[in-house]
Design a protein around this motif. Structure first.
Motif, short mmCIF file in Angstrom:
data_model
loop_
_atom_site.label_atom_id
_atom_site.label_comp_id
_atom_site.label_asym_id
_atom_site.label_seq_id
_atom_site.Cartn_x
_atom_site.Cartn_y
_atom_site.Cartn_z
N PRO A 1 -48.40 -32.76 10.36
CA PRO A 1 -47.28 -33.12 9.07
C PRO A 1 -46.06 -33.84 9.48
O PRO A 1 -45.63 -34.93 8.81
CB PRO A 1 -47.09 -31.98 8.66
N PRO A 2 -45.44 -33.65 10.57
CA PRO A 2 -44.17 -34.36 10.97
C PRO A 2 -44.39 -35.93 10.77
O PRO A 2 -43.30 -36.70 10.84
CB PRO A 2 -43.84 -33.98 12.44
N LEU A 3 -45.54 -36.44 11.16
CA LEU A 3 -45.94 -37.83 10.79
C LEU A 3 -45.35 -38.45 9.39
O LEU A 3 -44.70 -39.56 9.32
CB LEU A 3 -47.23 -38.12 10.98
N ALA A 4 -45.55 -37.40 8.60
CA ALA A 4 -44.97 -37.77 7.20
C ALA A 4 -43.53 -37.48 6.89
O ALA A 4 -42.78 -37.91 6.20
CB ALA A 4 -45.86 -37.34 6.17
N PHE A 5 -43.09 -36.17 7.64
CA PHE A 5 -41.89 -35.89 7.21
C PHE A 5 -40.79 -36.64 7.93
O PHE A 5 -39.80 -36.72 7.26
CB PHE A 5 -41.72 -34.25 7.79
N SER B 1 -42.89 -45.74 9.90
CA SER B 1 -42.97 -44.98 8.67
C SER B 1 -44.53 -44.74 8.61
O SER B 1 -45.39 -45.22 9.65
CB SER B 1 -42.58 -45.83 7.42
N LEU B 2 -45.17 -44.11 7.52
CA LEU B 2 -46.53 -44.02 7.47
C LEU B 2 -47.47 -45.26 7.44
O LEU B 2 -48.34 -45.46 7.87
CB LEU B 2 -46.57 -42.91 6.08
N SER B 3 -46.59 -46.36 6.62
CA SER B 3 -47.28 -47.65 6.72
C SER B 3 -47.54 -48.17 7.99
O SER B 3 -48.38 -49.46 8.13
CB SER B 3 -46.52 -48.43 5.67
N ASP B 4 -46.88 -47.80 8.89
CA ASP B 4 -47.13 -48.50 10.27
C ASP B 4 -48.36 -48.06 10.99
O ASP B 4 -48.78 -48.57 12.11
CB ASP B 4 -45.81 -48.05 11.13
N ALA C 1 -37.92 -32.49 -0.05
CA ALA C 1 -36.86 -33.06 0.84
C ALA C 1 -35.53 -33.18 0.00
O ALA C 1 -34.36 -33.00 0.13
CB ALA C 1 -37.26 -34.24 1.56
N ARG C 2 -35.85 -33.75 -1.36
CA ARG C 2 -34.81 -34.20 -2.11
C ARG C 2 -34.16 -32.90 -2.72
O ARG C 2 -32.76 -32.89 -2.75
CB ARG C 2 -35.55 -35.14 -3.14
N VAL C 3 -35.11 -32.05 -3.36
CA VAL C 3 -34.67 -30.63 -3.86
C VAL C 3 -33.73 -29.80 -2.71
O VAL C 3 -32.78 -29.15 -3.15
CB VAL C 3 -35.74 -29.86 -4.63
N GLY C 4 -34.43 -29.63 -1.74
CA GLY C 4 -34.07 -28.58 -0.25
C GLY C 4 -32.90 -29.42 0.45
O GLY C 4 -32.25 -28.90 1.16
N LYS C 5 -32.46 -30.78 -0.08
CA LYS C 5 -31.62 -31.46 0.69
C LYS C 5 -31.91 -31.59 2.32
O LYS C 5 -30.83 -31.17 3.02
CB LYS C 5 -30.31 -30.81 0.34
N ILE C 6 -33.08 -31.73 2.70
CA ILE C 6 -33.48 -31.66 3.87
C ILE C 6 -32.92 -33.03 4.58
O ILE C 6 -33.30 -34.22 4.29
CB ILE C 6 -34.90 -31.61 4.39
N THR C 7 -32.03 -33.02 5.58
CA THR C 7 -31.93 -34.14 6.36
C THR C 7 -31.47 -33.91 7.89
O THR C 7 -31.25 -32.59 8.17
CB THR C 7 -30.41 -34.79 6.01
N ALA D 1 -50.90 -40.10 1.40
CA ALA D 1 -50.08 -40.75 0.24
C ALA D 1 -49.57 -39.76 -0.57
O ALA D 1 -48.46 -39.78 -1.02
CB ALA D 1 -50.77 -41.77 -0.65
N GLU D 2 -50.49 -38.87 -1.02
CA GLU D 2 -50.17 -37.50 -1.88
C GLU D 2 -49.20 -36.78 -1.09
O GLU D 2 -48.12 -36.34 -1.67
CB GLU D 2 -51.36 -36.75 -1.98
N GLU D 3 -49.33 -36.51 0.28
CA GLU D 3 -48.46 -35.70 1.18
C GLU D 3 -46.91 -36.24 1.04
O GLU D 3 -46.15 -35.43 0.69
CB GLU D 3 -49.20 -35.75 2.51
N HIS D 4 -47.13 -37.59 1.12
CA HIS D 4 -45.68 -38.20 1.25
C HIS D 4 -44.98 -38.16 -0.17
O HIS D 4 -43.78 -37.67 -0.14
CB HIS D 4 -46.01 -39.75 1.48
N LYS D 5 -45.73 -38.32 -1.16
CA LYS D 5 -44.97 -38.02 -2.49
C LYS D 5 -44.44 -36.43 -2.49
O LYS D 5 -43.35 -36.26 -3.20
CB LYS D 5 -46.07 -38.25 -3.60
N LYS D 6 -45.30 -35.48 -2.31
CA LYS D 6 -45.19 -34.28 -2.50
C LYS D 6 -43.66 -33.64 -1.53
O LYS D 6 -42.97 -33.03 -2.18
CB LYS D 6 -46.34 -33.31 -2.18
#
Length: 334
Positions: free
Chosen positions: A107-111, A122-125, A326-332, A316-321
């Motif tokens: 999963p870190p490929l998407a995270f 990015s995933l699109s690469d 990340a937005r809600v958890g403020k993960i940076t 694509a679904e994983e990236h959206k989820k």
């Protein structure tokens, strides 16, 4: 005086032009098919961006012999670690798009692109080849811990906000995202502590330095079988045949806590369609082999064997989820 018929004169020219375009198009198609048919003509390397002994490493090495026999060329695994997987992933992006550099990634490929801006990929690469397997996450506690169910952990966490310690491998890791997802689903306040990897997390729980976590089954299966750790719930949609007595998170009332650590094989996004198709077919065949399936299951993973097209939709679904988590958890990650 005879006048030239302009329309009549242009017909041969138009026909010649059409034939030229047709010939050029066929030449490209024939070259592409031929190139794919000839591929491979040398050894293929599978880049594992994570340490030796990780699930990605184990899965790739299980597949190498079968892939080599199907492709007629050696297949070798190269561990290129660093920066939480980013170093190896970037190396695959920067490699030639010729099908001789394949990546195995969790999963870190998407995270990583979600939480680390300017990381350089990015995933699109990447073009997916196969979602080969998964390793269900399991909530574990020490054998003599007071909690017997996931519900008891939630109740304790709500009664004592911030008291329980949740071990996570790294900030921005799959374990970290699952922790944030769990907090969102349960409305709990649990303190997280990054510990440098899944093995250190398991060691911390065994030693009483952390209370609980969701962790890959492959990392803790031996501890569960030995009875030194207790399993409370799996994130997999169905109960596992190896642990039929352990409920799923959905059964315990938290269906949205459905993290499934996955392992995908990809190539550079600009790799020719012919080569992608060839690899898609070969991976599907390799993952149907009974001996390969047995080894993967023995390593604590589940064979998925989802082809290129299905894997692309899944990612694509994983990236959206996880973008929302990340937005809600403020993960940076800096």
């Amino acid at each position: 005086m005879m006048h030239k018929n302009y329309a009549t004169e242009q017909k041969p020219r138009a026909l010649s032009l059409c034939l030229g375009v047709l010939f050029a198009t066929l030449s490209v198609l024939i070259f592409s098919v031929a190139y794919g048919a000839e591929y491979p003509t040398k050894a293929i390397q599978i880049i594992n961006p994570f340490p030796a002994g990780a699930s990605t490493d184990i899965l790739a090495r299980i597949l190498t012999d079968k892939l080599a026999s199907l492709l007629g060329q050696p297949v070798v695994v190269i561990n290129k670690t660093g920066a939480g997987g980013a170093l190896g992933i970037k190396a695959v992006k920067d490699a030639p798009a010729d099908g001789y550099t394949v990546m195995v990634a969790p999963p870190p490929l998407a995270f990583i692109p979600i939480v680390r801006k300017g990381i350089g990929f990015s995933l699109s690469d990447f073009t997916p080849i196969n979602l080969a397997g998964s390793s269900p996450y399991v909530m574990v506690v020490k054998k003599d811990a007071p909690w017997k169910t996931l519900g008891e952990v939630v109740a304790d966490a709500k009664k004592n906000p911030g008291k329980l310690i949740w071990g996570i491998p790294l900030t921005g890791s799959a374990g970290h995202f699952t922790y944030e997802l769990f907090k969102m689903a349960t409305g709990t306040d649990i303190t997280s502590v990054p510990m440098g990897g899944e093995t250190p997390v398991a060691t911390a729980i065994l030693g009483g330095h952390a209370n609980t976590t969701f962790i890959s089954l492959g990392t803790v299966q031996s501890h569960l079988e030995a009875g030194t750790l207790r399993a409370l719930a799996f994130t997999h949609p169905k109960r596992l045949k190896e642990f039929p007595e352990i409920p799923t998170t959905a059964e315990t009332g938290y269906p949205t806590v459905n993290t499934i650590p996955w392992f995908v094989f990809t190539v550079h996004a600009k790799t020719s369609r012919a080569i992608v198709t060839r690899l898609d077919q070969v991976f599907k065949e390799a993952l149907k082999d009974k001996e390969v399936i047995g080894k993967i299951e023995k390593a604590g993973m589940i064979v998925e064997n989802r082809g290129a097209e299905e894997t692309a939709k899944f990612l694509a679904e994983e990236h959206k989820k996880w973008s929302e988590v990340a937005r809600v958890g403020k993960i940076t990650v800096q």
